[in-house]
Design an enzyme around this catalytic site. Structure first.
Site, short mmCIF file in Angstrom:
data_model
loop_
_atom_site.label_atom_id
_atom_site.label_comp_id
_atom_site.label_asym_id
_atom_site.label_seq_id
_atom_site.Cartn_x
_atom_site.Cartn_y
_atom_site.Cartn_z
N SER A 127 0.83 -1.21 0.00
CA SER A 127 0.00 0.00 0.00
C SER A 127 0.86 1.25 0.00
CB SER A 127 -0.89 -0.03 1.25
OG SER A 127 -1.49 1.22 1.47
N TYR A 152 -1.17 -1.11 11.00
CA TYR A 152 -1.53 -1.67 9.68
C TYR A 152 -0.43 -1.30 8.66
CZ TYR A 152 -3.13 -1.59 4.95
OH TYR A 152 -3.18 -1.74 3.59
N LYS A 156 2.59 -3.65 6.43
CA LYS A 156 2.89 -3.62 4.99
C LYS A 156 4.39 -3.39 4.77
CE LYS A 156 -1.09 -4.63 3.48
NZ LYS A 156 -1.28 -5.98 2.90
C1 WQD Z 1 -9.79 9.11 1.50
C2 WQD Z 1 -10.06 10.56 1.81
C3 WQD Z 1 -10.42 11.01 4.13
C4 WQD Z 1 -14.19 8.89 4.56
C5 WQD Z 1 -6.96 4.17 3.41
C6 WQD Z 1 -5.77 3.44 3.95
C7 WQD Z 1 -5.00 2.82 2.82
C8 WQD Z 1 -5.92 1.98 2.02
C9 WQD Z 1 -7.09 2.81 1.47
C10 WQD Z 1 -5.79 -0.24 2.86
C11 WQD Z 1 -9.34 11.02 3.07
C12 WQD Z 1 -11.65 11.33 3.31
C13 WQD Z 1 -13.02 9.42 4.04
C14 WQD Z 1 -15.23 9.78 4.97
C15 WQD Z 1 -13.89 11.64 4.31
N1 WQD Z 1 -6.42 0.93 2.82
N2 WQD Z 1 -12.88 10.77 3.91
N3 WQD Z 1 -15.04 11.12 4.82
O1 WQD Z 1 -7.33 7.07 4.14
O2 WQD Z 1 -6.55 7.57 1.76
O3 WQD Z 1 -6.48 5.22 2.62
O4 WQD Z 1 -7.77 3.35 2.61
O5 WQD Z 1 -4.89 -0.62 2.20
O6 WQD Z 1 -3.96 2.06 3.39
O7 WQD Z 1 -4.93 4.36 4.59
O8 WQD Z 1 -8.67 6.28 2.11
O9 WQD Z 1 -11.07 6.34 1.60
O10 WQD Z 1 -10.34 6.27 4.04
O11 WQD Z 1 -10.02 8.36 2.70
O12 WQD Z 1 -13.75 12.88 4.19
O13 WQD Z 1 -16.32 9.36 5.47
O14 WQD Z 1 -11.46 10.72 2.07
O15 WQD Z 1 -10.20 12.02 5.12
O16 WQD Z 1 -8.92 12.36 2.87
P1 WQD Z 1 -7.22 6.65 2.72
P2 WQD Z 1 -10.10 6.76 2.64
#
Ligand code: WQD
Length: 340
Positions: A127, A152, A156
């Site tokens: 990741s 987590y 990785k």
């Molecule tokens: C994306 C953006 C949130 C939800 C994570 C893990 C990564 C991978 C993918 C496993 C961010 C914003 C989110 C919400 C929001 N997972 N958001 N409201 O955090 O980039 O990556 O998931 O492998 O390892 O770190 O993805 O989709 O959680 O968030 O505003 O209800 O959307 O703050 O900026 P992220 P995400």
């Protein structure tokens, strides 16, 4: 005994889409999944999306005896290892579960693979989280690895090092670590897609569940970041493009035939999209306005992360081709056909 590609965690989100892509290319596929974070219904989805049936074995890869038995029961000629827990927040509450579940199966698989007579290409699901808040954007593979921001993310980083060190010693497990940016979307058939169990942590499933009326409204985690519209930027890649990259990686190793080969590749589109960009794109493709409120920043979020994609393009002859609109539309179609 039929030869085949072992896909661990093959009933998960990225795993299932990769299984369908493998079956479409006439590979034989053996799925091992312990169903701890997936549903058996995905197996039927894979069969209807591909018209073919993978072999399915349900057990926990932390069990070395069962893992060894698997290599006696089947001739495995490639491994794509997805099986792992992946919730960043949960990992800070249950670090030991994450280390045990994300590291032990990896070691068990490598211990078995190195004993096999032939070459066993090994693809490790990693990741972009290993980069943390990158110093340089877009992020290339030689961006320095930061101190992990969560257990987590650390599993990785450690996983990549274990694969690298095993490949250095054993000549029959040439391997690649694939660093995914943000996988989104669903198969065009809408037979498989993202199935978050419980309240979705990730942005796109939360958006589609809000649009489907399952969630009241979306909370945007902060709009005071130093970006064009104040919200965080990510590289959202269609899960079908991501699935194709795993095939490209497997075929690259099989063709290069270099013992001890190890390398890492970023998998993204190379384009950054903000949270508000995604919301507006979703409203465009779904024809629905999305209720959202601006909330507090979420701990651990990086401001921006998007991939520098030339290494995978050049070496794996792979690039993401699907648009953000296609990805969001496929996610919406999937949500709509789900009988919640
Ligand atoms: C994306 C953006 C949130 C939800 C994570 C893990 C990564 C991978 C993918 C496993 C961010 C914003 C989110 C919400 C929001 N997972 N958001 N409201 O955090 O980039 O990556 O998931 O492998 O390892 O770190 O993805 O989709 O959680 O968030 O505003 O209800 O959307 O703050 O900026 P992220 P995400």
């Amino acid at each position: 005994i039929s030869i085949m590609i072992l896909v661990t965690g093959g009933l998960g989100f990225i795993g299932a889409h990769t299984v369908v892509a493998l079956l479409d290319k006439n590979h034989k596929v053996l799925i091992v999944d312990d169903l701890s974070n997936s549903s058996i219904s995905v197996l039927a989805g894979i069969v209807s999306a591909s018209g073919k049936s993978p072999v399915f074995e349900q057990f926990d890869l932390k069990n070395m005896q069962k893992t060894e038995q698997l290599f006696r029961d089947y001739t495995i000629d490639g491994i794509i290892h997805f099986a792992a827990y992946k919730a960043v927040g949960e990992s800070t509450e249950k670090p030991l579960d994450y280390y045990e579940n994300n590291i032990t199966p990896l070691i068990n698989l490598l211990l078995c693979a190195k004993e096999q007579p032939g070459q066993i290409p090994f693809i490790f699901s990693s990741s972009c989280t290993v980069y943390g808040e990158a110093n340089t954007l877009p992020i290339s593979e030689n961006e320095p690895i930061k101190m992990a921001m969560s257990p987590y993310g650390n599993t990785k980083q450690i996983g990549e090092e274990i694969v690298r060190d095993a490949t250095n010693v054993y000549a029959n497990i040439p391997s690649i670590s694939l660093r995914y940016f943000n996988p989104i979307g669903a198969h065009s058939s809408a037979k498989i897609g993202e199935l978050p169990l419980g309240v979705p942590q990730n942005l796109v499933p939360f958006i589609t569940q809000t649009a489907a009326g399952i969630r009241e409204s979306l909370t945007v985690f902060g709009n005071d970041y130093p970006t064009h519209d104040g919200t965080c930027i990510r590289d959202y890649i269609h899960v079908e493009d991501l699935a194709q990259a795993h095939i490209a990686a497997l075929e690259f190793i099989q063709q290069s035939n270099q013992p001890h080969f190890y390398d890492v590749f970023n998998l993204g589109t190379g384009k950054g999209q903000s949270v508000l960009d995604i919301i507006h794109a979703f409203e465009r493709v779904s024809g629905q306005s999305l209720p959202y409120v601006i909330g507090k920043r979420r701990k651990g979020d990086v401001v921006a992360a998007y991939a520098e994609t030339t290494k995978a393009e050049k070496m794996l002859d792979w690039k993401a081709t699907r648009t953000i609109d296609e990805a969001l539309y496929s996610a919406w179609k999937w949500e709509q056909q789900l009988k919640r």
